[in-house]
Design a protein around this motif. Structure first.
Motif, PDB file in Angstrom:
ATOM      1  N   LEU A 102      32.826  38.674  28.779  1.00  0.00           N
ATOM      2  CA  LEU A 102      32.780  39.880  29.610  1.00  0.00           C
ATOM      3  C   LEU A 102      31.398  40.517  29.574  1.00  0.00           C
ATOM      4  O   LEU A 102      31.073  41.342  30.432  1.00  0.00           O
ATOM      5  N   LEU A 103      30.584  40.151  28.584  1.00  0.00           N
ATOM      6  CA  LEU A 103      29.219  40.681  28.514  1.00  0.00           C
ATOM      7  C   LEU A 103      28.235  39.780  29.258  1.00  0.00           C
ATOM      8  O   LEU A 103      27.042  40.068  29.290  1.00  0.00           O
ATOM      9  N   MET A 104      28.713  38.682  29.831  1.00  0.00           N
ATOM     10  CA  MET A 104      27.811  37.726  30.468  1.00  0.00           C
ATOM     11  C   MET A 104      26.894  38.346  31.523  1.00  0.00           C
ATOM     12  O   MET A 104      25.701  38.008  31.576  1.00  0.00           O
TER      13      MET A 104
ATOM     14  N   PRO B 231      40.154  40.136  32.216  1.00  0.00           N
ATOM     15  CA  PRO B 231      39.783  40.021  33.633  1.00  0.00           C
ATOM     16  C   PRO B 231      39.094  38.715  33.994  1.00  0.00           C
ATOM     17  O   PRO B 231      39.131  38.312  35.146  1.00  0.00           O
ATOM     18  N   HIS B 232      38.474  38.053  33.009  1.00  0.00           N
ATOM     19  CA  HIS B 232      37.738  36.826  33.337  1.00  0.00           C
ATOM     20  C   HIS B 232      38.602  35.585  33.192  1.00  0.00           C
ATOM     21  O   HIS B 232      38.152  34.499  33.502  1.00  0.00           O
TER      22      HIS B 232
ATOM     23  N   HIS C 215      31.605  36.152  35.565  1.00  0.00           N
ATOM     24  CA  HIS C 215      32.613  37.106  36.012  1.00  0.00           C
ATOM     25  C   HIS C 215      32.029  38.519  36.045  1.00  0.00           C
ATOM     26  O   HIS C 215      31.656  39.063  35.014  1.00  0.00           O
ATOM     27  N   TYR C 216      31.932  39.083  37.241  1.00  0.00           N
ATOM     28  CA  TYR C 216      31.541  40.485  37.341  1.00  0.00           C
ATOM     29  C   TYR C 216      32.791  41.328  37.495  1.00  0.00           C
ATOM     30  O   TYR C 216      33.722  40.931  38.164  1.00  0.00           O
ATOM     31  N   GLN C 217      32.792  42.499  36.881  1.00  0.00           N
ATOM     32  CA  GLN C 217      33.981  43.360  36.934  1.00  0.00           C
ATOM     33  C   GLN C 217      34.279  43.775  38.359  1.00  0.00           C
ATOM     34  O   GLN C 217      33.418  44.160  39.078  1.00  0.00           O
TER      35      GLN C 217
ATOM     36  N   LEU D  73      49.198  31.029  39.320  1.00  0.00           N
ATOM     37  CA  LEU D  73      48.656  30.790  37.982  1.00  0.00           C
ATOM     38  C   LEU D  73      47.142  30.659  37.942  1.00  0.00           C
ATOM     39  O   LEU D  73      46.516  30.937  36.922  1.00  0.00           O
ATOM     40  N   GLU D  74      46.532  30.240  39.045  1.00  0.00           N
ATOM     41  CA  GLU D  74      45.084  30.023  39.030  1.00  0.00           C
ATOM     42  C   GLU D  74      44.298  31.283  39.372  1.00  0.00           C
ATOM     43  O   GLU D  74      43.084  31.311  39.275  1.00  0.00           O
ATOM     44  N   ARG D  75      45.004  32.326  39.821  1.00  0.00           N
ATOM     45  CA  ARG D  75      44.290  33.540  40.233  1.00  0.00           C
ATOM     46  C   ARG D  75      43.728  34.305  39.048  1.00  0.00           C
ATOM     47  O   ARG D  75      44.211  34.181  37.930  1.00  0.00           O
ATOM     48  N   LYS D  76      42.731  35.154  39.363  1.00  0.00           N
ATOM     49  CA  LYS D  76      42.231  36.094  38.358  1.00  0.00           C
ATOM     50  C   LYS D  76      42.999  37.416  38.538  1.00  0.00           C
ATOM     51  O   LYS D  76      43.463  37.712  39.644  1.00  0.00           O
ATOM     52  N   PRO D  77      43.118  38.206  37.475  1.00  0.00           N
ATOM     53  CA  PRO D  77      43.875  39.463  37.599  1.00  0.00           C
ATOM     54  C   PRO D  77      43.421  40.342  38.764  1.00  0.00           C
ATOM     55  O   PRO D  77      44.241  40.997  39.395  1.00  0.00           O
TER      56      PRO D  77
END
Ligand SMILES: Nc1ncnc2c1ncn2[C@@H]1O[C@H](COP(=O)(O)OP(=O)(O)O)[C@@H](O)[C@H]1O
Ligand SMILES: [Mg+2]
Lengths: 339, 317
Positions: free
Chosen positions: B233-235, A88-89, B315-317, A127-131
């Protein structure tokens, strides 16, 4: 060389035999579908092939090499998860090239391959987007892109379309099949949806309670179901199974006609109009039976009708073991119900 | 069709006829909503203002005055701040606090993370291990301080008894300026790591196992997966834990009261302990207020950093 062979593979969770003595072969460059109801062991079988689970017994070979005790990475496969398992990140691009980075593929080659794959799966503009910023269908494509960029000869998919809406599912079905054929991958595809299996597969393996119920081409499963279970699972609506005395008879809905003077009395319970055809749900001696009739059927619920089918279209099953009885249909001796 | 148009028409005329009333009603409705919202907020707001915002402002004001013997106040402007800048103990406390934070925060967080990753795996006795790690957090601080006091006692303490086994002489761990800070740091790491581990453990259990499996199929090693997938992801958790750790490092006072009283020679005086001493031992409330303003400024700086900068990069979920 990328054929996949399982010989007598088993896997238990405690007392529960999730995969029970399964043997099958997916030919090189073919698409094999693992089909069956939920909980029958399809995912476990796929995860055994991927190396995400260790088999309790039996052997797994990919391209003639015994991979039973190799790690997932050593098996040189790619996989699409039901949840897509996108990171996701990471951006779409980073998700797709993740494996190439792991293998330290040069930047130039990574970019070239990314461009090619992005074109194939139609993601070049995202391509630059996040899921999280993608629709379900687009996420599915990212997962697909990540699976094919490795150019692995074997691709495993676990219900990849189950989170999509019906229209998209239809589209992706065709696309995945076309991609598999174009890239010549050997694919094992898990689904509980018999339509997906029938439309995509070179070979369908129908599973039930961890065992293989039938292994054959879609046509074989449809036209010559080996058991009553297969008969009930394949087709929309599936085959009708009617007990007559000590016989268990199967007839496909499209092989039954509503005719005056047919030799089976039935009562209409309901009618589903699908447009091109209608499904008339009837009852014979208290047993449900569905009839497909062309166009817009005029029969009304509650009406008494008569049904007829040709003896050649009857499938006969042993009423106890529910296995197919071959001889009876071929010589037509027991075909007493000709209209 | 005609029916429906008729219905729609009649509804529209209805609406038109009643619209001034409706809008007046809507207006008073909005007003009532606002009043209700404020009433619901009131208890929290009163508490927040009475016990947080007002004291902050009062402290700032107080730091600009001194209290004479007869109880009257005199405005002295920034005199107290000038005195503070010239106060070696203040600088000593600030420096101690810096080293204390540096000594405790990275180590306790790294330990927490390692323990969480370890305990998160499927293994026997997992529940017991989790509980064991969490114990330091639930023990009362006075008890904790006394247990460690025993460890560090010269000659009889656990540490010196162990040294005795190797024929080494006793050492006054808490009485020596060169070791007292190290002793406090070890104790605080022991106490905080288990607490932070619980947060990491909760975060780890939120991560889908599919991600790790997907990475393993791509050939990523455990360490690579941790570095590129798990850790990023733990950030959010790491940030939360860091902020808490920093704040805790400025809040530590009870252990000092029991174990060292800031000594020897102020070697273990931290900022909040110094404030406590100035206010209650030296009875100099306006200088204490001045020191408190410094502490507040430091803590607000950290909060601003979190909300203004770090939150946008994570990045927050
Ligand atoms: N990790 C697991 N632990 C225990 N039981 C499992 C595990 N994975 C699957 N099972 C069980 O094994 C059976 C087959 O599961 P699965 O292969 O996921 O079925 P399917 O994919 O066909 O729906 C199910 O009854 C399921 O509950
Ligand atoms: Mg499954």
């Amino acid at each position: 060389m990328s054929a996949i062979t399982l010989s007598h593979v088993s896997k238990s969770w405690g007392a529960m035999r999730a995969v029970d003595d399964v043997s099958l072969t997916a030919d090189e460059g073919s698409l094999l579908v693992l089909l069956g109801p939920s909980g029958c062991g399809k995912s476990t079988t796929l995860r055994l092939i991927a190396g995400l689970e260790d088999a309790d017994g039996g052997a797994i070979a990919i391209g003639g090499v015994d991979v039973t005790h190799l790690t997932p990475a050593q098996r040189k496969i790619s996989m699409v998860f039901q949840s897509y398992a996108l990171f996701p990140h990471l951006s779409v691009a980073e998700n797709i090239v993740f494996g190439l980075r792991v293998r330290r593929v040069s930047r130039a080659e990574r970019d070239a391959r990314l461009r090619r794959v992005a074109d194939i799966v139609g993601l070049a503009h995202l391509l630059e987007r996040k899921p999280a910023q993608l629709s379900g269908g687009q996420r599915q494509r990212v997962a697909l892109g990540r699976a094919i960029i490795a150019e692995a000869r074997v691709c495993l998919m676990d219900e990849p379309l189950s989170n999509l809406d019906a229209k998209l599912r239809h589209e992706m079905r065709t696309e995945i099949r076309a991609l598999q054929q174009r890239l010549g991958m050997t694919m094992v595809y898990v689904t509980h949806d018999q339509t997906e299996a029938m439309t995509m597969a070179d070979r369908v393996v129908l599973m039930r309670d961890g065992r293989i119920e039938q292994n054959g081409s879609p046509e074989e499963l449809y036209n010559r179901p080996a058991t009553a279970f297969t008969a009930r699972f394949i087709g929309t609506p599936p085959m009708n199974l009617v007990r007559q005395g000590d016989h268990l008879i199967g007839i496909r809905p499209e092989h039954i006609r509503i005719v005056t003077g047919g030799d089976h009395a039935a009562r209409v319970k309901a009618v589903e109009h699908l447009g091109a055809d209608s499904i008339v749900l009837c009852e014979i001696d208290g047993q449900p039976i569905s009839v497909r009739s062309d166009g817009f059927s005029k029969v009304q619920p509650g009406e008494d009708v008569r049904l007829a089918w040709e003896a050649g279209h009857e499938h006969r099953f042993d009423p106890v073991s529910e296995r197919r009885l071959e001889a009876s249909v071929q010589d037509g001796r027991l075909a007493t119900s000709v209209g | 069709m005609a029916d429906r148009r008729h219905l729609a028409g009649s509804r529209m005329t209805d609406h038109a006829a009643s619209s001034p009333i409706v809008s007046r009603r809507a207006g008073s409705q909005a007003w009532w909503n606002a009043v209700n919202a404020w009433l619901l907020l009131l208890p929290a707001a009163v508490l927040l203002i009475a016990f947080t915002h007002f004291p902050i402002l009062a402290t700032i004001r107080h730091s600009l005055f001194i209290t004479r013997r007869n109880g009257t106040e005199a405005f002295v402007g920034l005199d107290s701040y000038r005195a503070m800048a010239a106060d070696p103990i203040f600088w000593k406390a600030l420096g101690n606090n810096f080293w204390f934070a540096l000594g405790t925060i990275p180590t306790s967080i790294a330990l927490a993370l390692v323990m969480a990753v370890w305990v998160n795996r499927n293994m026997r006795g997992r529940g017991f291990l989790r509980l064991a790690y969490f114990t330091p957090t639930v023990l009362p601080m006075i008890a904790v301080a006394n247990v460690w006091l025993f460890f560090y006692t010269p000659d009889y303490g656990l540490l010196d008894q162990l040294r005795g086994l190797f024929g080494l002489a006793g050492w006054n761990w808490l009485g020596d300026p060169s070791t007292v800070m190290g002793c406090l740091i070890v104790m605080v790491i022991w106490k905080e790591a288990g607490f932070f581990m619980i947060f990491y453990l909760a975060a780890l259990q939120q991560l889908s196992p599919d991600l790790e499996e997907a990475a393993s199929i791509e050939g990523a090693s455990r360490w690579y997966t941790f570095r590129r997938i798990t850790f990023p992801l733990l950030m959010p958790t790491t940030l939360f834990v860091v902020i808490n750790a920093v704040i805790n490092s400025f809040k530590l006072v009870d252990h000092l009261v029991i174990m060292t009283k800031g000594g020897p020679n102020n070697a273990s005086t931290l900022l909040l302990y110094y404030i406590y001493e100035v206010a209650f031992t030296f009875q100099d409330s306006s200088y204490a207020a001045t020191l408190t303003v410094v502490l507040l400024t430091l803590l607000s700086g950290i909060a601003l950093l979190k909300f203004g900068y770090l939150d946008r990069r994570i990045h927050y979920q």
